[in-house]
Design a protein around this motif. Sequence first.
Motif, mmCIF file in Angstrom:
data_model
loop_
_atom_site.group_PDB
_atom_site.id
_atom_site.type_symbol
_atom_site.label_atom_id
_atom_site.label_comp_id
_atom_site.label_asym_id
_atom_site.label_seq_id
_atom_site.Cartn_x
_atom_site.Cartn_y
_atom_site.Cartn_z
ATOM 1 N N LEU A 235 0.824 -1.202 0.000
ATOM 2 C CA LEU A 235 0.000 0.000 0.000
ATOM 3 C C LEU A 235 0.858 1.251 0.000
ATOM 4 O O LEU A 235 1.802 1.376 0.786
ATOM 5 C CB LEU A 235 -0.912 0.020 1.232
ATOM 6 C CG LEU A 235 -1.845 -1.187 1.416
ATOM 7 C CD1 LEU A 235 -2.518 -1.126 2.782
ATOM 8 C CD2 LEU A 235 -2.891 -1.225 0.314
ATOM 9 N N ASN A 236 0.533 2.179 -0.880
ATOM 10 C CA ASN A 236 1.082 3.516 -0.803
ATOM 11 C C ASN A 236 0.594 4.168 0.486
ATOM 12 O O ASN A 236 -0.452 3.789 1.025
ATOM 13 C CB ASN A 236 0.613 4.308 -2.035
ATOM 14 C CG ASN A 236 1.123 5.720 -2.060
ATOM 15 O OD1 ASN A 236 0.520 6.616 -1.481
ATOM 16 N ND2 ASN A 236 2.226 5.930 -2.752
ATOM 17 N N ASP A 237 1.338 5.177 0.993
ATOM 18 C CA ASP A 237 0.941 5.757 2.275
ATOM 19 C C ASP A 237 -0.344 6.578 2.198
ATOM 20 O O ASP A 237 -0.816 7.087 3.218
ATOM 21 C CB ASP A 237 2.072 6.602 2.874
ATOM 22 C CG ASP A 237 2.487 7.768 1.987
ATOM 23 O OD1 ASP A 237 1.810 8.019 0.975
ATOM 24 O OD2 ASP A 237 3.484 8.431 2.318
ATOM 25 N N SER A 238 -0.945 6.691 1.017
ATOM 26 C CA SER A 238 -2.239 7.369 0.907
ATOM 27 C C SER A 238 -3.413 6.442 1.207
ATOM 28 O O SER A 238 -4.534 6.894 1.409
ATOM 29 C CB SER A 238 -2.412 7.946 -0.505
ATOM 30 O OG SER A 238 -2.429 6.902 -1.474
ATOM 31 N N ILE A 239 -3.146 5.134 1.235
ATOM 32 C CA ILE A 239 -4.187 4.117 1.449
ATOM 33 C C ILE A 239 -3.744 3.219 2.592
ATOM 34 O O ILE A 239 -2.585 2.806 2.662
ATOM 35 C CB ILE A 239 -4.393 3.281 0.161
ATOM 36 C CG1 ILE A 239 -5.030 4.128 -0.934
ATOM 37 C CG2 ILE A 239 -5.256 2.058 0.433
ATOM 38 C CD1 ILE A 239 -6.486 4.474 -0.693
ATOM 39 N N CYS A 240 -4.669 2.914 3.490
ATOM 40 C CA CYS A 240 -4.295 2.021 4.594
ATOM 41 C C CYS A 240 -4.927 0.634 4.462
ATOM 42 O O CYS A 240 -4.503 -0.293 5.143
ATOM 43 C CB CYS A 240 -4.665 2.633 5.933
ATOM 44 S SG CYS A 240 -6.432 2.763 6.243
#
Length: 484
Positions: A235-240
Amino acid sequence: MIRISAISIITLFLTQLGYSQVMISNGGILSTQGQALVFLNQIDLVNNGRLDHSGALTVLGSITNNDSFVCASNATNTVSLDQNWTNNGGYSSGDGSIIFNGTDQTIGGSVLSSFYDLILQGQIGETKTAQISMEVKDSLILTNSELALLTNTLTLAKASINVTRDTGYISTDFPGKVIANMDITSTVDIEIPLGYSIDEDDYRPFTLKAPNRGLYEFALYGNNPTIDGFDEFELNDSICRIHDEYYYYLKTSFAALDYTIKLTSDEDEYTKLAFWKSSEWEKLTNSKELSTTEMEASQNPNQGYYLSLGVEQPFAYAGEDAVDRDGGTYTLQGDGYLTRLTFMNWSPDKDLSCTDCFEPVLTFGEAGKFVLTVDNGVGCIDRDTVEIIHLREEVFTENAFTPNNDNLNEVFRPKLLSNETLVNIEVYNRWGQKVYEGIDGWDGTYRGSIAPQGAYAYLLTIDQGLLKGEKRVYNSHGTLTLLR
């Protein structure tokens, strides 16, 4: 050649039990002309020659075409069957309809079938399974059937015509897909009816918002994306978090596409779409909620994305560390990104005007480190810490103390802030004798004996630690009274 003339009716009843009934055309020409009605009861039709069809052909069995099957272009011919369709040769549908009337039928063979109008009759829970890729040139009617493409492709050559359905839908297994050819720029919305089980809640269509002409691709895979190589935990840090039960595929044409997808009432934590980019899931920033059960998004031209419902990562920013030099109040400069359902909290909460706001007022007192936490309630949490240092010009000390074993004011020691460290205390009697030196605080004794009541002088040395290693040494002196 066997020729069946106009408006004639041939009915073949072969119902003897114990062996299958087959009508075989072996190399000749079987022709149904005009308005011929041909009804084969409990018989499989196998064509090994040429079958020219114009009229109504009903087969209460399977059809296997191994050579040439040509339907007329008169908008009236129909082919209806109750069992399976197998095409191993040349099939030309004309502009007629083929109707699948049975239960759990298959569409297979070694050669792709291109139907004109495809009608899938059936009750809820019935499946028509494509064992090979297929095309529908005009209209597709699903009624209540699942059209299971498996890993194959369905091409809708005239996607400007909405697929007709009651409860039916199209299902896909990776990398199966629907290719929708938008033959004209549409002035209305077009629904691509995707689903992945007989559960009504799992019907999840793409609704295309007045799409432009072009070739678009769609799929809905009813399994965890990790199974197909798209790790749900990358996951990119924009999505958890992403949805772990299904995901989509969408490829645009030379024009951008606006669309909506449906959510169920128990998916309200999903506020964005996520797309697989290189090796991780990233937030699709131009997606947003229309309601708790519908999300809209847009996709640029010539892009193919695997998509999932995404839970956005909330972010906390507690502000920059600071030194408060006025000794009164200080306003914390917090900030962050809060999604729907997210709550926030400052801790510790002592001396703060509020704990659920970004900019609480800190009253001079117990300064130190404050933690801002944001939490969306479904496991997505972020924290940030700020340190606020009070720099005071005068350290408060009591001017009297009572070491009388009542557990009240027993020791003389200054009250320090969290950033201050006591370096030394010296206490002198009125004759100038040092009766105490240390950092634990004077308990009113001298050389093991109780010191007499009276006035004493003191010297304090305090290290006022600031930020980033900066220090200031504070020295103070005064008098205090020992009371018994």
